[in-house]
Scaffold this motif. Sequence first.
Motif, PDB file in Angstrom:
ATOM      1  N   VAL A  16       0.829  -1.203   0.000  1.00 27.41           N
ATOM      2  CA  VAL A  16       0.000   0.000   0.000  1.00 27.41           C
ATOM      3  C   VAL A  16       0.860   1.248   0.000  1.00 27.41           C
ATOM      4  O   VAL A  16       0.450   2.296  -0.506  1.00 27.41           O
ATOM      5  CB  VAL A  16      -0.972   0.030   1.201  1.00 27.41           C
ATOM      6  N   ASP A  17       2.052   1.164   0.559  1.00 28.91           N
ATOM      7  CA  ASP A  17       2.944   2.323   0.564  1.00 28.91           C
ATOM      8  C   ASP A  17       4.391   1.840   0.722  1.00 28.91           C
ATOM      9  O   ASP A  17       4.659   0.637   0.786  1.00 28.91           O
ATOM     10  CB  ASP A  17       2.566   3.319   1.674  1.00 28.91           C
ATOM     11  N   ARG A  18       5.292   2.800   0.787  1.00 31.92           N
ATOM     12  CA  ARG A  18       6.714   2.515   0.873  1.00 31.92           C
ATOM     13  C   ARG A  18       7.056   1.639   2.083  1.00 31.92           C
ATOM     14  O   ARG A  18       7.840   0.687   1.969  1.00 31.92           O
ATOM     15  CB  ARG A  18       7.410   3.884   0.952  1.00 31.92           C
ATOM     16  N   ALA A  19       6.457   1.945   3.228  1.00 28.61           N
ATOM     17  CA  ALA A  19       6.772   1.193   4.442  1.00 28.61           C
ATOM     18  C   ALA A  19       6.334  -0.264   4.314  1.00 28.61           C
ATOM     19  O   ALA A  19       7.015  -1.179   4.790  1.00 28.61           O
ATOM     20  CB  ALA A  19       6.112   1.849   5.644  1.00 28.61           C
ATOM     21  N   ASP A  20       5.184  -0.480   3.682  1.00 33.13           N
ATOM     22  CA  ASP A  20       4.668  -1.833   3.484  1.00 33.13           C
ATOM     23  C   ASP A  20       5.625  -2.629   2.604  1.00 33.13           C
ATOM     24  O   ASP A  20       5.982  -3.778   2.901  1.00 33.13           O
ATOM     25  CB  ASP A  20       3.273  -1.730   2.849  1.00 33.13           C
ATOM     26  N   ILE A  21       6.055  -2.023   1.511  1.00 28.20           N
ATOM     27  CA  ILE A  21       7.015  -2.683   0.621  1.00 28.20           C
ATOM     28  C   ILE A  21       8.313  -2.997   1.364  1.00 28.20           C
ATOM     29  O   ILE A  21       8.837  -4.115   1.292  1.00 28.20           O
ATOM     30  CB  ILE A  21       7.327  -1.781  -0.597  1.00 28.20           C
ATOM     31  N   LEU A  22       8.818  -2.015   2.095  1.00 34.22           N
ATOM     32  CA  LEU A  22      10.097  -2.206   2.776  1.00 34.22           C
ATOM     33  C   LEU A  22      10.027  -3.344   3.793  1.00 34.22           C
ATOM     34  O   LEU A  22      10.983  -4.106   3.951  1.00 34.22           O
ATOM     35  CB  LEU A  22      10.540  -0.907   3.455  1.00 34.22           C
ATOM     36  N   ALA A  23       8.890  -3.477   4.471  1.00 32.31           N
ATOM     37  CA  ALA A  23       8.743  -4.556   5.449  1.00 32.31           C
ATOM     38  C   ALA A  23       8.794  -5.912   4.752  1.00 32.31           C
ATOM     39  O   ALA A  23       9.430  -6.860   5.232  1.00 32.31           O
ATOM     40  CB  ALA A  23       7.431  -4.386   6.211  1.00 32.31           C
ATOM     41  N   GLN A  24       8.107  -6.012   3.620  1.00 31.99           N
ATOM     42  CA  GLN A  24       8.109  -7.277   2.868  1.00 31.99           C
ATOM     43  C   GLN A  24       9.491  -7.579   2.305  1.00 31.99           C
ATOM     44  O   GLN A  24       9.958  -8.727   2.338  1.00 31.99           O
ATOM     45  CB  GLN A  24       7.110  -7.199   1.705  1.00 31.99           C
ATOM     46  N   VAL A  25      10.144  -6.542   1.783  1.00 34.56           N
ATOM     47  CA  VAL A  25      11.472  -6.736   1.203  1.00 34.56           C
ATOM     48  C   VAL A  25      12.482  -7.119   2.281  1.00 34.56           C
ATOM     49  O   VAL A  25      13.351  -7.961   2.055  1.00 34.56           O
ATOM     50  CB  VAL A  25      11.927  -5.467   0.452  1.00 34.56           C
ATOM     51  N   ALA A  26      12.343  -6.539   3.465  1.00 38.52           N
ATOM     52  CA  ALA A  26      13.271  -6.850   4.556  1.00 38.52           C
ATOM     53  C   ALA A  26      13.187  -8.326   4.906  1.00 38.52           C
ATOM     54  O   ALA A  26      14.215  -9.002   5.085  1.00 38.52           O
ATOM     55  CB  ALA A  26      12.958  -5.991   5.774  1.00 38.52           C
ATOM     56  N   ALA A  27      11.976  -8.861   4.990  1.00 39.90           N
ATOM     57  CA  ALA A  27      11.794 -10.270   5.324  1.00 39.90           C
ATOM     58  C   ALA A  27      12.366 -11.152   4.208  1.00 39.90           C
ATOM     59  O   ALA A  27      13.057 -12.141   4.474  1.00 39.90           O
ATOM     60  CB  ALA A  27      10.315 -10.567   5.540  1.00 39.90           C
ATOM     61  N   HIS A  28      12.087 -10.783   2.965  1.00 42.35           N
ATOM     62  CA  HIS A  28      12.581 -11.547   1.814  1.00 42.35           C
ATOM     63  C   HIS A  28      14.114 -11.498   1.760  1.00 42.35           C
ATOM     64  O   HIS A  28      14.759 -12.513   1.497  1.00 42.35           O
ATOM     65  CB  HIS A  28      11.962 -10.962   0.539  1.00 42.35           C
ATOM     66  N   ALA A  29      14.684 -10.337   2.008  1.00 43.25           N
ATOM     67  CA  ALA A  29      16.144 -10.187   1.949  1.00 43.25           C
ATOM     68  C   ALA A  29      16.812 -11.086   2.982  1.00 43.25           C
ATOM     69  O   ALA A  29      17.827 -11.732   2.701  1.00 43.25           O
ATOM     70  CB  ALA A  29      16.536  -8.726   2.173  1.00 43.25           C
ATOM     71  N   ARG A  30      16.227 -11.124   4.181  1.00 42.85           N
ATOM     72  CA  ARG A  30      16.807 -11.963   5.232  1.00 42.85           C
ATOM     73  C   ARG A  30      16.676 -13.441   4.903  1.00 42.85           C
ATOM     74  O   ARG A  30      17.630 -14.211   5.035  1.00 42.85           O
ATOM     75  CB  ARG A  30      16.118 -11.683   6.569  1.00 42.85           C
ATOM     76  N   GLU A  31      15.492 -13.842   4.457  1.00 48.48           N
ATOM     77  CA  GLU A  31      15.216 -15.259   4.263  1.00 48.48           C
ATOM     78  C   GLU A  31      15.862 -15.817   2.995  1.00 48.48           C
ATOM     79  O   GLU A  31      16.360 -16.935   2.999  1.00 48.48           O
ATOM     80  CB  GLU A  31      13.702 -15.491   4.206  1.00 48.48           C
ATOM     81  N   ASP A  32      15.811 -15.041   1.924  1.00 45.95           N
ATOM     82  CA  ASP A  32      16.223 -15.573   0.626  1.00 45.95           C
ATOM     83  C   ASP A  32      17.590 -15.081   0.161  1.00 45.95           C
ATOM     84  O   ASP A  32      18.233 -15.726  -0.662  1.00 45.95           O
ATOM     85  CB  ASP A  32      15.174 -15.245  -0.426  1.00 45.95           C
ATOM     86  N   HIS A  33      18.004 -13.915   0.646  1.00 49.34           N
ATOM     87  CA  HIS A  33      19.314 -13.406   0.213  1.00 49.34           C
ATOM     88  C   HIS A  33      20.301 -13.353   1.375  1.00 49.34           C
ATOM     89  O   HIS A  33      21.461 -13.015   1.178  1.00 49.34           O
ATOM     90  CB  HIS A  33      19.162 -12.012  -0.414  1.00 49.34           C
ATOM     91  N   HIS A  34      19.823 -13.643   2.565  1.00 48.39           N
ATOM     92  CA  HIS A  34      20.684 -13.670   3.747  1.00 48.39           C
ATOM     93  C   HIS A  34      21.434 -12.366   3.949  1.00 48.39           C
ATOM     94  O   HIS A  34      22.625 -12.344   4.242  1.00 48.39           O
ATOM     95  CB  HIS A  34      21.656 -14.854   3.671  1.00 48.39           C
ATOM     96  N   VAL A  35      20.712 -11.272   3.728  1.00 49.47           N
ATOM     97  CA  VAL A  35      21.282  -9.948   4.000  1.00 49.47           C
ATOM     98  C   VAL A  35      20.311  -9.181   4.888  1.00 49.47           C
ATOM     99  O   VAL A  35      19.093  -9.402   4.850  1.00 49.47           O
ATOM    100  CB  VAL A  35      21.547  -9.146   2.710  1.00 49.47           C
ATOM    101  N   ASP A  36      20.868  -8.280   5.688  1.00 51.92           N
ATOM    102  CA  ASP A  36      20.039  -7.402   6.492  1.00 51.92           C
ATOM    103  C   ASP A  36      19.849  -6.092   5.754  1.00 51.92           C
ATOM    104  O   ASP A  36      20.695  -5.667   4.970  1.00 51.92           O
ATOM    105  CB  ASP A  36      20.708  -7.130   7.841  1.00 51.92           C
ATOM    106  N   VAL A  37      18.715  -5.468   6.011  1.00 52.08           N
ATOM    107  CA  VAL A  37      18.424  -4.198   5.361  1.00 52.08           C
ATOM    108  C   VAL A  37      19.279  -3.104   5.983  1.00 52.08           C
ATOM    109  O   VAL A  37      19.314  -2.950   7.197  1.00 52.08           O
ATOM    110  CB  VAL A  37      16.925  -3.859   5.505  1.00 52.08           C
TER     111      VAL A  37
END
Length: 57
Positions: A20-41
């Motif tokens: 719905v907005d930037r914060a929503d995207i960032l929250a989803q991307v943060a979880a994906h980055a940790r789980e699938d790319h093993h990086v922290d935001v």
Amino acid sequence: MKAFRCGDVVPGCNREFLGVDRADILAQVAAHAREDHHVDVDDALVRAVEANLHDEV
Ligand SMILES: [Zn+2]
């Protein structure tokens, strides 16, 4: 709505996000980055995401 394609930042990743907005995207991307790319935001990743956000109707 905002949309983000992970592949715009991480070549080879075909994951896409809708939020719905930037914060929503960032929250989803943060979880994906940790789980699938093993990086922290960090600031650089946040800027990369913001630079590649698209408006979705
Ligand atoms: Zn990804």
